[in-house]
Design a protein around this motif. Structure first.
Motif, PDB file in Angstrom:
ATOM      1  N   GLY A  20       0.775  -1.357  -0.351  1.00 18.09           N
ATOM      2  CA  GLY A  20      -0.297  -0.500  -0.124  1.00 18.09           C
ATOM      3  C   GLY A  20       0.537   1.281  -0.312  1.00 18.09           C
ATOM      4  O   GLY A  20       1.848   1.540   0.253  1.00 18.09           O
TER       5      GLY A  20
ATOM      6  N   GLN B 125      -5.761  -1.690  15.766  1.00 17.56           N
ATOM      7  CA  GLN B 125      -6.345  -1.413  14.952  1.00 17.56           C
ATOM      8  C   GLN B 125      -5.096  -1.327  13.411  1.00 17.56           C
ATOM      9  O   GLN B 125      -5.999  -1.100  12.122  1.00 17.56           O
TER      10      GLN B 125
ATOM     11  N   ASN C  52      -3.776  -3.822  12.455  1.00 21.79           N
ATOM     12  CA  ASN C  52      -4.428  -5.103  11.915  1.00 21.79           C
ATOM     13  C   ASN C  52      -5.498  -5.386  10.398  1.00 21.79           C
ATOM     14  O   ASN C  52      -5.773  -5.513   9.718  1.00 21.79           O
ATOM     15  N   LEU C  53      -6.466  -4.285  11.070  1.00 21.80           N
ATOM     16  CA  LEU C  53      -7.483  -4.528  10.372  1.00 21.80           C
ATOM     17  C   LEU C  53      -7.559  -3.326   9.248  1.00 21.80           C
ATOM     18  O   LEU C  53      -7.829  -3.226   8.217  1.00 21.80           O
ATOM     19  N   LEU C  54      -6.312  -2.534  10.031  1.00 19.06           N
ATOM     20  CA  LEU C  54      -5.791  -1.665   8.570  1.00 19.06           C
ATOM     21  C   LEU C  54      -5.348  -2.555   7.400  1.00 19.06           C
ATOM     22  O   LEU C  54      -5.680  -2.966   6.144  1.00 19.06           O
TER      23      LEU C  54
ATOM     24  N   ASN D 242      -5.099  -5.942   7.363  1.00 17.27           N
ATOM     25  CA  ASN D 242      -5.893  -6.582   6.199  1.00 17.27           C
ATOM     26  C   ASN D 242      -6.914  -6.498   5.330  1.00 17.27           C
ATOM     27  O   ASN D 242      -6.985  -6.374   3.977  1.00 17.27           O
ATOM     28  N   ASN D 243      -7.451  -4.726   5.516  1.00 17.01           N
ATOM     29  CA  ASN D 243      -7.838  -3.840   4.169  1.00 17.01           C
ATOM     30  C   ASN D 243      -7.043  -4.060   2.888  1.00 17.01           C
ATOM     31  O   ASN D 243      -7.529  -3.952   1.810  1.00 17.01           O
ATOM     32  N   LEU D 244      -5.995  -3.263   3.425  1.00 15.01           N
ATOM     33  CA  LEU D 244      -4.666  -3.178   2.975  1.00 15.01           C
ATOM     34  C   LEU D 244      -4.359  -4.236   1.875  1.00 15.01           C
ATOM     35  O   LEU D 244      -4.528  -4.324  -0.125  1.00 15.01           O
TER      36      LEU D 244
ATOM     37  N   GLU E 103      -6.079  -6.924   1.304  1.00 17.81           N
ATOM     38  CA  GLU E 103      -7.232  -7.011   0.687  1.00 17.81           C
ATOM     39  C   GLU E 103      -7.505  -9.007   1.277  1.00 17.81           C
ATOM     40  O   GLU E 103      -8.148  -9.793   0.337  1.00 17.81           O
ATOM     41  N   ASN E 104      -7.375  -8.504   2.850  1.00 15.24           N
ATOM     42  CA  ASN E 104      -7.635 -10.332   2.482  1.00 15.24           C
ATOM     43  C   ASN E 104      -9.467 -10.463   3.434  1.00 15.24           C
ATOM     44  O   ASN E 104      -9.637  -9.973   3.791  1.00 15.24           O
ATOM     45  N   ASP E 105      -9.899 -11.930   2.507  1.00 12.40           N
ATOM     46  CA  ASP E 105     -11.396 -12.530   2.696  1.00 12.40           C
ATOM     47  C   ASP E 105     -11.095 -12.374   3.960  1.00 12.40           C
ATOM     48  O   ASP E 105     -12.384 -12.271   4.921  1.00 12.40           O
TER      49      ASP E 105
ATOM     50  N   PRO F 105      -9.759 -12.248   7.628  1.00  9.65           N
ATOM     51  CA  PRO F 105      -8.683 -11.269   8.316  1.00  9.65           C
ATOM     52  C   PRO F 105      -7.530 -11.903   8.978  1.00  9.65           C
ATOM     53  O   PRO F 105      -8.244 -12.582   9.605  1.00  9.65           O
TER      54      PRO F 105
END
Length: 507
Positions: free
Chosen positions: A55, A68, A70-72, A74-76, A78-80, A82
């Motif tokens: 990213g 937080q 981790n959330l970020l 996993n979004n970056l 694009e893990n289905d 997490p």
């Protein structure tokens, strides 16, 4: 209040208007532990272990915490589903938030940009063992060694009563008593395919057993002239037949055996004092540690000496390989797979080993613990010099164990403490204090999140790697705990010691 512009964010600086006054200690501590300043941001770039950026650079508030991040991430990515990650900046793990662990601790300016390296954690989680599910009597002398089979379905113990016992883990009852040795059984080892069990004794013989039928395979192997100190099997990734193992002895030699032919393949004899520990690496090397203060690296095909690792000032007590767990479990993991053929098992073991190597920079590292209170970390494949000499223990270092992912090394010492070190650089991480007597052995849960220690003080302790604190204390033994093992699947712990009882612990 003055505004300072930075790349894409702003930072507010307030000017001190009052003259400086003397600050009391309490106030000073309060300000030192101050919360991250509100609204301050820092430019950060996520990076994988391999050095690939993930990213774009991001403007993160300095009070961002690992959950937080981790959330970020996993979004970056694009893990289905997490996945759990741990985050590091310059080898310092982010545990609380970016401000307290990085900006404050490392004195990094919020004007500069930082790189956050992320490492995937094990997806499955081992539940902490909390209760003793069985106390199994049977041995009539101290239990000296405890070892789960690579597939985690069987358990073997060696004892001062000259016997080896195999236990049924489903019913938690004795299955076979293997008699034949005439003195203490100090070391036992399972073949990587779980088909044979080998034991070494103070009677200077090695015996091969069939653990499924509970009988000896042939007579004892007599070649050593003094007691056997350690046994290691050739890993499945080197030999799918799993029929070669090496035994070390106080007669200054180590011998490589073929268990099918029941013959010595070759003898490794250049040490000038008893050999205390032997390991067989996945890269085709055999490592021997000795009381002559050296570690020798041997070619396992020819038996020739490759390298001599010198540096310790006293006896070498124990060796550990960063790949120990992967080599020990071979093709087996917590999913309990069944293999139709040797080739299928060999392929699965090779895949797991190569995966491990790719995560650890393609190298197996070796650690050695000594009576000189130090630990050395080596990359013995092509270097004679140690990566690091780790000091800090106040007494001899008795036992070492790398975490299954190879990232952390734990050392047990007679100074009553367990210390944690970075598995690739040897840098000190933390000390685990709680035992009130010498710590004899340490072993890891298969997800690398927990560490177990057994001590002379008759207790076992489970340590949490996230907090570096004790999670559970397991009292119950009536005397010193000599040997501990955590099953490869993570569901059971076995411990044995001076009180002659084998204990099995579960969640």
């Amino acid at each position: 209040m003055e505004k300072v512009k930075g790349p894409g964010y702003e930072l507010r600086l307030s000017h001190p208007t009052e003259p400086e006054t003397k600050i009391s200690k309490k106030q000073k501590l309060a300000t030192e532990k101050s919360l991250p300043p509100p609204g301050v941001k820092i430019v950060a770039q996520f990076q994988s272990q391999d050095g690939l950026s993930s990213g774009p650079p991001l403007n993160l508030p300095v009070d961002v915490n690992p959950e937080q991040l981790n959330l970020l991430l996993n979004n970056l990515l694009e893990n289905d589903d997490p996945l759990p990650y741990s985050f590091f900046v310059k080898d310092t793990e982010i545990i609380q938030n970016l401000f307290s662990d990085v900006v404050d601790k490392q004195n990094i300016s919020t004007e500069s940009s930082i790189t956050i390296v992320y490492q995937p954690q094990a997806i499955f989680k081992v539940r902490t063992v909390t209760r003793c599910s069985s106390s199994l009597a049977g041995h009539t002398e101290a239990v000296l060694s405890v070892s789960f089979s690579p597939d985690g379905r069987m358990l073997a113990t060696g004892s001062g009563d000259t016997t080896v016992r195999v236990w049924d883990l489903n019913t938690e009852t004795p299955r076979f008593t293997l008699k034949g040795h005439t003195n203490w059984v100090q070391s036992i080892a399972w073949s990587p395919d779980c088909q044979i069990l080998v034991s070494g004794s103070m009677d200077s013989t090695v015996r091969i057993w069939n653990p499924h039928k509970g009988e000896a395979i042939g007579d004892p192997l007599r070649a050593h002239s003094q007691c056997i100190t350690s046994i290691a099997f050739e890993p499945m990734v080197c030999n799918k037949e799993c029929n070669r193992f090496v035994s070390s002895s106080k007669d200054n030699t180590a011998k490589v055996w073929d268990s099918t032919l029941r013959k010595i393949v070759f003898t490794l004899s250049q040490h000038t004092a008893p050999v205390t520990c032997v390991k067989w690496g996945g890269n085709g090397f055999i490592y021997t540690g000795s009381r002559d203060k050296t570690i020798k690296v041997w070619n396992s095909e020819t038996g020739t000496l490759v390298r001599n690792l010198a540096g310790h000032g006293h006896w070498v007590n124990h060796l550990a390989l960063s790949s120990d767990f992967i080599l020990r479990t071979g093709p087996y993991d917590h999913t309990d797979p069944v293999f139709k053929s040797k080739q299928e098992a060999f392929d699965a073991a090779t895949v797991r080993y190569n995966e491990f190597l790719s995560k650890s920079g393609g190298l197996e590292r070796l650690a050695s613990g000594s009576d000189d209170f130090t630990i050395f970390l080596w990359e013995p494949k092509d270097k004679k010099k140690p990566i690091n000499r780790m000091t800090g223990h106040q007494q001899l270092v008795n036992h070492l164990s790398f975490s299954p992912d190879g990232k952390v090394l734990a050392s047990a010492s007679f100074d009553k403490s367990v210390k944690l070190w970075n598995g690739s650089t040897g840098e000190f991480i933390s000390t685990l204090r709680g035992h009130v007597q010498a710590v004899y052995q340490v072993c890891w849960s298969s997800d690398s999140r927990q560490l177990l220690s057994g001590s002379k003080d008759s207790t076992l302790k489970v340590w949490d790697m996230k907090t570096k604190k004790m999670k559970v204390e397991l009292p119950g033994h009536a005397d010193e705990v000599f040997s501990v093992d955590w099953s490869p699947g993570g569901d059971k712990v076995a411990s044995g010691g001076k009180d002659r009882i084998l204990k099995i612990w579960r969640h």
